[in-house]
Design a protein around this motif. Structure first.
Motif, PDB file in Angstrom:
ATOM      1  N   TYR A 156     -18.342 -13.792  -7.102  1.00 16.79           N
ATOM      2  CA  TYR A 156     -18.907 -12.464  -6.891  1.00 16.79           C
ATOM      3  C   TYR A 156     -19.396 -12.358  -5.452  1.00 16.79           C
ATOM      4  O   TYR A 156     -19.925 -13.325  -4.894  1.00 16.79           O
ATOM      5  N   ALA A 157     -19.218 -11.193  -4.859  1.00 17.02           N
ATOM      6  CA  ALA A 157     -19.738 -10.922  -3.522  1.00 17.02           C
ATOM      7  C   ALA A 157     -21.108 -10.262  -3.660  1.00 17.02           C
ATOM      8  O   ALA A 157     -21.383  -9.570  -4.641  1.00 17.02           O
ATOM      9  N   LYS A 158     -21.951 -10.488  -2.666  1.00 21.11           N
ATOM     10  CA  LYS A 158     -23.256  -9.819  -2.626  1.00 21.11           C
ATOM     11  C   LYS A 158     -23.556  -9.417  -1.190  1.00 21.11           C
ATOM     12  O   LYS A 158     -22.853  -9.840  -0.263  1.00 21.11           O
ATOM     13  N   ASP A 159     -24.564  -8.582  -1.024  1.00 24.90           N
ATOM     14  CA  ASP A 159     -24.982  -8.129   0.308  1.00 24.90           C
ATOM     15  C   ASP A 159     -23.796  -7.581   1.102  1.00 24.90           C
ATOM     16  O   ASP A 159     -23.530  -7.978   2.232  1.00 24.90           O
ATOM     17  N   ILE A 160     -23.075  -6.647   0.490  1.00 26.65           N
ATOM     18  CA  ILE A 160     -21.850  -6.088   1.073  1.00 26.65           C
ATOM     19  C   ILE A 160     -22.205  -5.056   2.138  1.00 26.65           C
ATOM     20  O   ILE A 160     -23.000  -4.155   1.890  1.00 26.65           O
ATOM     21  N   GLU A 161     -21.594  -5.198   3.307  1.00 30.34           N
ATOM     22  CA  GLU A 161     -21.845  -4.264   4.410  1.00 30.34           C
ATOM     23  C   GLU A 161     -20.523  -3.853   5.048  1.00 30.34           C
ATOM     24  O   GLU A 161     -19.601  -4.658   5.150  1.00 30.34           O
ATOM     25  N   GLY A 162     -20.480  -2.575   5.496  1.00 27.79           N
ATOM     26  CA  GLY A 162     -19.318  -2.086   6.227  1.00 27.79           C
ATOM     27  C   GLY A 162     -18.529  -1.066   5.434  1.00 27.79           C
ATOM     28  O   GLY A 162     -18.877  -0.700   4.314  1.00 27.79           O
ATOM     29  N   GLU A 163     -17.450  -0.609   6.047  1.00 27.66           N
ATOM     30  CA  GLU A 163     -16.522   0.343   5.446  1.00 27.66           C
ATOM     31  C   GLU A 163     -15.179  -0.340   5.258  1.00 27.66           C
ATOM     32  O   GLU A 163     -14.746  -1.109   6.115  1.00 27.66           O
ATOM     33  N   VAL A 164     -14.509  -0.030   4.164  1.00 21.13           N
ATOM     34  CA  VAL A 164     -13.223  -0.669   3.870  1.00 21.13           C
ATOM     35  C   VAL A 164     -12.147  -0.174   4.832  1.00 21.13           C
ATOM     36  O   VAL A 164     -11.937   1.029   4.976  1.00 21.13           O
ATOM     37  N   LYS A 165     -11.508  -1.135   5.498  1.00 23.26           N
ATOM     38  CA  LYS A 165     -10.327  -0.893   6.326  1.00 23.26           C
ATOM     39  C   LYS A 165      -9.405  -2.068   6.040  1.00 23.26           C
ATOM     40  O   LYS A 165      -9.716  -3.197   6.405  1.00 23.26           O
ATOM     41  N   ILE A 166      -8.279  -1.806   5.389  1.00 18.91           N
ATOM     42  CA  ILE A 166      -7.416  -2.901   4.948  1.00 18.91           C
ATOM     43  C   ILE A 166      -6.500  -3.407   6.058  1.00 18.91           C
ATOM     44  O   ILE A 166      -6.164  -2.675   6.986  1.00 18.91           O
ATOM     45  N   SER A 167      -6.086  -4.669   5.914  1.00 16.96           N
ATOM     46  CA  SER A 167      -5.167  -5.299   6.867  1.00 16.96           C
ATOM     47  C   SER A 167      -3.724  -4.932   6.521  1.00 16.96           C
ATOM     48  O   SER A 167      -3.463  -4.263   5.513  1.00 16.96           O
ATOM     49  N   ASP A 168      -2.798  -5.432   7.314  1.00 18.84           N
ATOM     50  CA  ASP A 168      -1.369  -5.183   7.093  1.00 18.84           C
ATOM     51  C   ASP A 168      -0.818  -5.905   5.867  1.00 18.84           C
ATOM     52  O   ASP A 168       0.306  -5.636   5.462  1.00 18.84           O
ATOM     53  N   GLU A 169      -1.592  -6.836   5.295  1.00 21.91           N
ATOM     54  CA  GLU A 169      -1.138  -7.544   4.093  1.00 21.91           C
ATOM     55  C   GLU A 169      -1.083  -6.618   2.879  1.00 21.91           C
ATOM     56  O   GLU A 169      -0.422  -6.933   1.895  1.00 21.91           O
ATOM     57  N   HIS A 170      -1.790  -5.511   2.959  1.00 26.36           N
ATOM     58  CA  HIS A 170      -1.882  -4.567   1.841  1.00 26.36           C
ATOM     59  C   HIS A 170      -1.529  -3.173   2.323  1.00 26.36           C
ATOM     60  O   HIS A 170      -1.640  -2.863   3.507  1.00 26.36           O
ATOM     61  N   ASP A 171      -1.125  -2.315   1.372  1.00 24.00           N
ATOM     62  CA  ASP A 171      -0.779  -0.944   1.770  1.00 24.00           C
ATOM     63  C   ASP A 171      -1.642   0.111   1.087  1.00 24.00           C
ATOM     64  O   ASP A 171      -1.459   1.301   1.347  1.00 24.00           O
ATOM     65  N   ASP A 172      -2.577  -0.314   0.226  1.00 25.44           N
ATOM     66  CA  ASP A 172      -3.476   0.643  -0.419  1.00 25.44           C
ATOM     67  C   ASP A 172      -4.670  -0.114  -0.981  1.00 25.44           C
ATOM     68  O   ASP A 172      -4.626  -1.335  -1.142  1.00 25.44           O
ATOM     69  N   TRP A 173      -5.726   0.635  -1.270  1.00 23.84           N
ATOM     70  CA  TRP A 173      -6.922   0.047  -1.863  1.00 23.84           C
ATOM     71  C   TRP A 173      -7.643   1.120  -2.670  1.00 23.84           C
ATOM     72  O   TRP A 173      -7.398   2.310  -2.493  1.00 23.84           O
ATOM     73  N   MET A 174      -8.515   0.671  -3.564  1.00 27.68           N
ATOM     74  CA  MET A 174      -9.335   1.619  -4.318  1.00 27.68           C
ATOM     75  C   MET A 174     -10.521   0.894  -4.948  1.00 27.68           C
ATOM     76  O   MET A 174     -10.496  -0.325  -5.123  1.00 27.68           O
ATOM     77  N   TRP A 175     -11.540   1.676  -5.252  1.00 28.54           N
ATOM     78  CA  TRP A 175     -12.642   1.220  -6.093  1.00 28.54           C
ATOM     79  C   TRP A 175     -12.270   1.654  -7.504  1.00 28.54           C
ATOM     80  O   TRP A 175     -11.961   2.812  -7.725  1.00 28.54           O
ATOM     81  N   ALA A 176     -12.306   0.723  -8.459  1.00 21.58           N
ATOM     82  CA  ALA A 176     -11.829   1.039  -9.800  1.00 21.58           C
ATOM     83  C   ALA A 176     -12.671   0.334 -10.868  1.00 21.58           C
ATOM     84  O   ALA A 176     -13.183  -0.762 -10.638  1.00 21.58           O
ATOM     85  N   SER A 177     -12.753   0.971 -12.023  1.00 14.62           N
ATOM     86  CA  SER A 177     -13.385   0.338 -13.182  1.00 14.62           C
ATOM     87  C   SER A 177     -12.392  -0.668 -13.768  1.00 14.62           C
ATOM     88  O   SER A 177     -11.198  -0.644 -13.447  1.00 14.62           O
ATOM     89  N   VAL A 178     -12.853  -1.533 -14.640  1.00  9.56           N
ATOM     90  CA  VAL A 178     -11.957  -2.501 -15.278  1.00  9.56           C
ATOM     91  C   VAL A 178     -10.857  -1.778 -16.043  1.00  9.56           C
ATOM     92  O   VAL A 178      -9.688  -2.173 -15.979  1.00  9.56           O
ATOM     93  N   ASP A 179     -11.200  -0.695 -16.745  1.00  6.76           N
ATOM     94  CA  ASP A 179     -10.175   0.065 -17.474  1.00  6.76           C
ATOM     95  C   ASP A 179      -9.135   0.651 -16.522  1.00  6.76           C
ATOM     96  O   ASP A 179      -7.931   0.641 -16.829  1.00  6.76           O
ATOM     97  N   GLU A 180      -9.572   1.141 -15.375  1.00  8.66           N
ATOM     98  CA  GLU A 180      -8.623   1.662 -14.382  1.00  8.66           C
ATOM     99  C   GLU A 180      -7.745   0.533 -13.844  1.00  8.66           C
ATOM    100  O   GLU A 180      -6.529   0.698 -13.672  1.00  8.66           O
ATOM    101  N   ILE A 181      -8.333  -0.621 -13.605  1.00  7.02           N
ATOM    102  CA  ILE A 181      -7.575  -1.769 -13.101  1.00  7.02           C
ATOM    103  C   ILE A 181      -6.514  -2.182 -14.111  1.00  7.02           C
ATOM    104  O   ILE A 181      -5.375  -2.476 -13.747  1.00  7.02           O
ATOM    105  N   LYS A 182      -6.868  -2.197 -15.389  1.00  2.00           N
ATOM    106  CA  LYS A 182      -5.914  -2.585 -16.435  1.00  2.00           C
ATOM    107  C   LYS A 182      -4.688  -1.677 -16.461  1.00  2.00           C
ATOM    108  O   LYS A 182      -3.610  -2.094 -16.875  1.00  2.00           O
TER     109      LYS A 182
END
Length: 134
Positions: free
Chosen positions: A89-115
């Motif tokens: 688990y991550a804690k003390d999260i800081e910053g804004e999401v900016k993804i690298s070239d390894e990925h082409d999309d990102w999202m915040w999702a619930s477990v049901d959405e992830i499934k």
């Protein structure tokens, strides 16, 4: 010949609403192209696993995190190697999401959405082992 093992670190990064950050691998990725996964990656030789997790999350998402509690461990088998993934688990999260070239999309999702997404087998295993409570 036995396939070698690799060690990979992954992180469960949650926002203030309790949603989990997932990243979609680039379609040209060698493993798991266009599948959704947790941020993280391989440990480099001589690197402590907590340092690797912090580095990988930063490289892939631009977020600064600290390592929290242990989440789970899973094994994945590929044609050329086997990997053990430690999920923290991550804690003390800081910053804004900016993804690298390894990925082409990102999202915040619930477990049901992830499934409902096309996720990696390791993420499926994690959700199953945690009984859907990430």
């Amino acid at each position: 010949m036995e396939k070698p093992y690799g060690l990979t670190m992954r992180s469960i990064v949650k926002n203030d609403e309790g949603k989990i950050l997932v990243l979609r691998r680039h379609p040209k990725s060698k493993t798991n192209p266009h599948k959704w996964e947790l941020p993280g990656g391989k440990i480099e030789k001589g690197e402590f696993f907590d340092e690797a997790l912090i580095r990988e999350v930063k490289e892939e998402t631009s977020l600064d995190v600290k390592v929290g509690d242990f989440g789970e461990a899973v094994q994945d088998d590929y044609p050329h190697k086997r990997t053990v993934q430690l999920i923290m688990y991550a804690k003390d999260i800081e910053g804004e999401v900016k993804i690298s070239d390894e990925h082409d999309d990102w999202m915040w999702a619930s477990v049901d959405e992830i499934k409902s997404l096309d996720i990696t087998s390791s993420l499926e295993k994690i959700i199953e082992k945690k009984n859907g409570k990430l």
